[in-house]
Design a protein around this motif. Structure first.
Motif, PDB file in Angstrom:
ATOM      1  N   LYS A  42       0.740  -1.106   0.036  1.00  0.00           N
ATOM      2  CA  LYS A  42       0.049   0.057   0.148  1.00  0.00           C
ATOM      3  C   LYS A  42       0.862   1.480  -0.228  1.00  0.00           C
ATOM      4  N   HIS A  43       2.019   1.070   0.511  1.00  0.00           N
ATOM      5  CA  HIS A  43       2.878   2.578   0.541  1.00  0.00           C
ATOM      6  C   HIS A  43       3.255   2.835  -1.057  1.00  0.00           C
ATOM      7  N   ILE A  44       3.175   2.028  -1.879  1.00  0.00           N
ATOM      8  CA  ILE A  44       3.528   2.405  -3.266  1.00  0.00           C
ATOM      9  C   ILE A  44       2.449   3.218  -3.780  1.00  0.00           C
ATOM     10  N   LEU A  45       1.162   3.205  -3.505  1.00  0.00           N
ATOM     11  CA  LEU A  45       0.058   3.852  -3.996  1.00  0.00           C
ATOM     12  C   LEU A  45       0.517   5.312  -3.228  1.00  0.00           C
ATOM     13  N   SER A  46       0.712   5.461  -1.849  1.00  0.00           N
ATOM     14  CA  SER A  46       0.897   6.841  -1.244  1.00  0.00           C
ATOM     15  C   SER A  46       1.968   7.431  -1.743  1.00  0.00           C
ATOM     16  N   TYR A  47       3.169   6.478  -2.177  1.00  0.00           N
ATOM     17  CA  TYR A  47       4.421   7.262  -2.709  1.00  0.00           C
ATOM     18  C   TYR A  47       4.152   7.916  -4.169  1.00  0.00           C
ATOM     19  N   VAL A  48       3.406   6.971  -4.770  1.00  0.00           N
ATOM     20  CA  VAL A  48       3.223   7.725  -6.314  1.00  0.00           C
ATOM     21  C   VAL A  48       2.095   8.769  -6.360  1.00  0.00           C
ATOM     22  N   SER A  49       1.122   8.972  -5.450  1.00  0.00           N
ATOM     23  CA  SER A  49       0.208   9.997  -5.319  1.00  0.00           C
ATOM     24  C   SER A  49       1.019  11.236  -4.576  1.00  0.00           C
ATOM     25  N   LEU A  71      12.916  10.491   7.100  1.00  0.00           N
ATOM     26  CA  LEU A  71      13.168   9.370   7.860  1.00  0.00           C
ATOM     27  C   LEU A  71      11.807   8.981   8.577  1.00  0.00           C
ATOM     28  N   LEU A  72      11.084   9.495   9.101  1.00  0.00           N
ATOM     29  CA  LEU A  72       9.745   9.402   9.566  1.00  0.00           C
ATOM     30  C   LEU A  72       8.919   8.424   8.387  1.00  0.00           C
ATOM     31  N   ALA A  73       8.835   8.900   7.211  1.00  0.00           N
ATOM     32  CA  ALA A  73       8.103   8.067   6.078  1.00  0.00           C
ATOM     33  C   ALA A  73       8.988   6.755   5.772  1.00  0.00           C
ATOM     34  N   PHE A  74      10.336   6.793   5.808  1.00  0.00           N
ATOM     35  CA  PHE A  74      10.924   5.666   5.831  1.00  0.00           C
ATOM     36  C   PHE A  74      10.656   4.407   6.711  1.00  0.00           C
ATOM     37  N   ARG A  75      10.559   4.947   8.049  1.00  0.00           N
ATOM     38  CA  ARG A  75      10.177   4.086   9.263  1.00  0.00           C
ATOM     39  C   ARG A  75       8.607   3.574   9.016  1.00  0.00           C
ATOM     40  N   VAL A  76       8.045   4.460   8.536  1.00  0.00           N
ATOM     41  CA  VAL A  76       6.424   4.258   8.301  1.00  0.00           C
ATOM     42  C   VAL A  76       6.458   3.133   7.116  1.00  0.00           C
ATOM     43  N   ALA A  77       7.273   3.017   6.305  1.00  0.00           N
ATOM     44  CA  ALA A  77       7.117   2.250   5.095  1.00  0.00           C
ATOM     45  C   ALA A  77       7.696   0.766   5.566  1.00  0.00           C
ATOM     46  N   GLY A  78       8.252   0.576   6.683  1.00  0.00           N
ATOM     47  CA  GLY A  78       8.815  -0.567   7.128  1.00  0.00           C
ATOM     48  C   GLY A  78      10.210  -0.326   7.114  1.00  0.00           C
ATOM     49  N   GLY A  79      11.153   0.675   6.744  1.00  0.00           N
ATOM     50  CA  GLY A  79      12.494   0.695   6.818  1.00  0.00           C
ATOM     51  C   GLY A  79      13.081   0.570   8.099  1.00  0.00           C
ATOM     52  N   THR A  80      14.308  -0.159   8.031  1.00  0.00           N
ATOM     53  CA  THR A  80      15.077  -0.177   9.320  1.00  0.00           C
ATOM     54  C   THR A  80      16.719   0.448   8.879  1.00  0.00           C
ATOM     55  N   SER A  81      17.325   0.339   9.956  1.00  0.00           N
ATOM     56  CA  SER A  81      18.638   0.644   9.638  1.00  0.00           C
ATOM     57  C   SER A  81      19.437  -0.740   8.809  1.00  0.00           C
ATOM     58  N   ARG A  82      18.968  -1.562   9.065  1.00  0.00           N
ATOM     59  CA  ARG A  82      19.486  -2.761   8.307  1.00  0.00           C
ATOM     60  C   ARG A  82      19.292  -2.864   6.790  1.00  0.00           C
ATOM     61  N   SER A  83      17.856  -2.386   6.702  1.00  0.00           N
ATOM     62  CA  SER A  83      17.890  -2.248   5.161  1.00  0.00           C
ATOM     63  C   SER A  83      18.193  -1.105   4.383  1.00  0.00           C
ATOM     64  N   PHE A  84      18.380   0.065   5.279  1.00  0.00           N
ATOM     65  CA  PHE A  84      18.830   1.133   4.317  1.00  0.00           C
ATOM     66  C   PHE A  84      20.483   0.751   4.530  1.00  0.00           C
ATOM     67  N   LYS A  85      21.197   0.193   5.347  1.00  0.00           N
ATOM     68  CA  LYS A  85      22.449  -0.135   5.020  1.00  0.00           C
ATOM     69  C   LYS A  85      22.578  -0.969   3.844  1.00  0.00           C
ATOM     70  N   LYS A  86      21.658  -1.985   3.271  1.00  0.00           N
ATOM     71  CA  LYS A  86      21.981  -2.789   2.409  1.00  0.00           C
ATOM     72  C   LYS A  86      21.492  -1.879   1.187  1.00  0.00           C
ATOM     73  N   PHE A  87      20.627  -0.782   1.381  1.00  0.00           N
ATOM     74  CA  PHE A  87      20.345   0.076   0.010  1.00  0.00           C
ATOM     75  C   PHE A  87      21.739   0.967  -0.347  1.00  0.00           C
ATOM     76  N   VAL A  88      22.353   1.554   0.757  1.00  0.00           N
ATOM     77  CA  VAL A  88      23.481   2.170   0.556  1.00  0.00           C
ATOM     78  C   VAL A  88      24.614   1.462  -0.139  1.00  0.00           C
ATOM     79  N   THR A  89      24.841   0.181   0.363  1.00  0.00           N
ATOM     80  CA  THR A  89      25.808  -0.714  -0.281  1.00  0.00           C
ATOM     81  C   THR A  89      25.261  -1.632  -1.433  1.00  0.00           C
ATOM     82  N   CYS A  90      24.203  -1.344  -1.851  1.00  0.00           N
ATOM     83  CA  CYS A  90      23.947  -1.986  -3.051  1.00  0.00           C
ATOM     84  C   CYS A  90      23.796  -3.653  -3.010  1.00  0.00           C
ATOM     85  N   GLN A  91      23.205  -4.007  -1.725  1.00  0.00           N
ATOM     86  CA  GLN A  91      23.205  -5.384  -1.408  1.00  0.00           C
ATOM     87  C   GLN A  91      22.249  -6.074  -1.951  1.00  0.00           C
TER      88      GLN A  91
END
Length: 239
Positions: free
Chosen positions: A105-112, A219-239
């Motif tokens: 559901k976060h995709i719909l909110s992001y796009v709108s 940061l709040l939107a990232f947390r609301v969408a289910g983001g964590t420090s671990r997922s952010f680290k994977k995103f930054v390191t392209c894992q």
């Protein structure tokens, strides 16, 4: 210098949103439709706030009045498009090529939210860009040469904020989190009223505050969408 300044400020304001559109929306027709629909709803909010401003003749010169009701109408239409998207999820699921649009559901909110932001940024900057293309440039006779860059940076900020606000707002409506709803409306009103300080050329104060709020809201939107420090680290390191 007018054309380089024009293209530079255009890329500052719309470069990141254009990249978001290309990499996350352009390949899905349904997402494009939702983005355009969101932009249309933002235009409706602008129309209503303009009609109210036109009708209130004694308050036409009070910019804070127009800003306040503009924010109120925008948030009302954000809620309307939320209700429409949630009520049509089954239909969207039937026609969606990418089931993630309805499963997440976060995709719909992001796009709108991005649709809200892009059209808002365009209306905020289009007249400035028109003047920026020449002839002449700011700061030679009066004013400051920072006006154009500041306007572009603030347009980028409001585009990103609208995207983050929609993610937070939609989730808050789903979970009845009234604190997050209040944060979205309150921060939107605060950022909008803050731009009135630009008339006094307090660009550093407004930009710094805007981007602090943008980062915190992101940061709040990232947390609301289910983001964590671990997922952010994977995103930054392209894992």
């Amino acid at each position: 210098m007018t054309l380089p300044e024009f293209f530079g400020c255009t890329f500052i304001a719309f470069g990141p949103p254009f990249a978001l559109f290309v990499f996350t929306i352009a390949n899905d027709p349904l997402r494009i439709i939702i983005l355009i629909a969101a932009a249309f709803f933002w235009l409706l909010s602008l129309l209503l706030s303009s009609l109210l401003w036109f009708a209130m003749i004694p308050l036409r010169d009070v910019l804070a009045f127009g800003v306040f009701f503009s924010v109120v109408f925008q948030e009302c239409f954000r809620y309307i498009i939320y209700r429409i998207l949630r009520s049509t999820e089954q239909g969207l699921q039937a026609v969606a090529e990418d089931t993630r649009v309805t499963d997440n559901k976060h995709i719909l909110s992001y796009v709108s939210g991005l649709g809200f932001g892009i059209i808002s940024g365009m209306f905020a900057l289009v007249n400035v860009l028109a003047d920026m293309s020449g002839p002449g440039t700011m700061g030679l006779q009066s004013g400051t040469e920072l006006f154009f860059v500041t306007s572009a940076a603030q347009a980028l900020s409001i585009i990103l904020l609208h995207t983050f606000w929609s993610v937070i707002f939609f989730n808050a409506c789903d979970t009845n989190n009234y604190l997050h709803i209040a944060y979205v409306v309150g921060s939107h009103l605060f950022v909008s009223l803050l731009t009135l300080l630009n008339a006094s050329e307090l660009y550093t104060a407004t930009l710094l505050t805007n981007y602090i709020i943008t980062i915190l809201t992101g940061l709040l939107a990232f947390r609301v969408a289910g983001g964590t420090s671990r997922s952010f680290k994977k995103f930054v390191t392209c894992q």
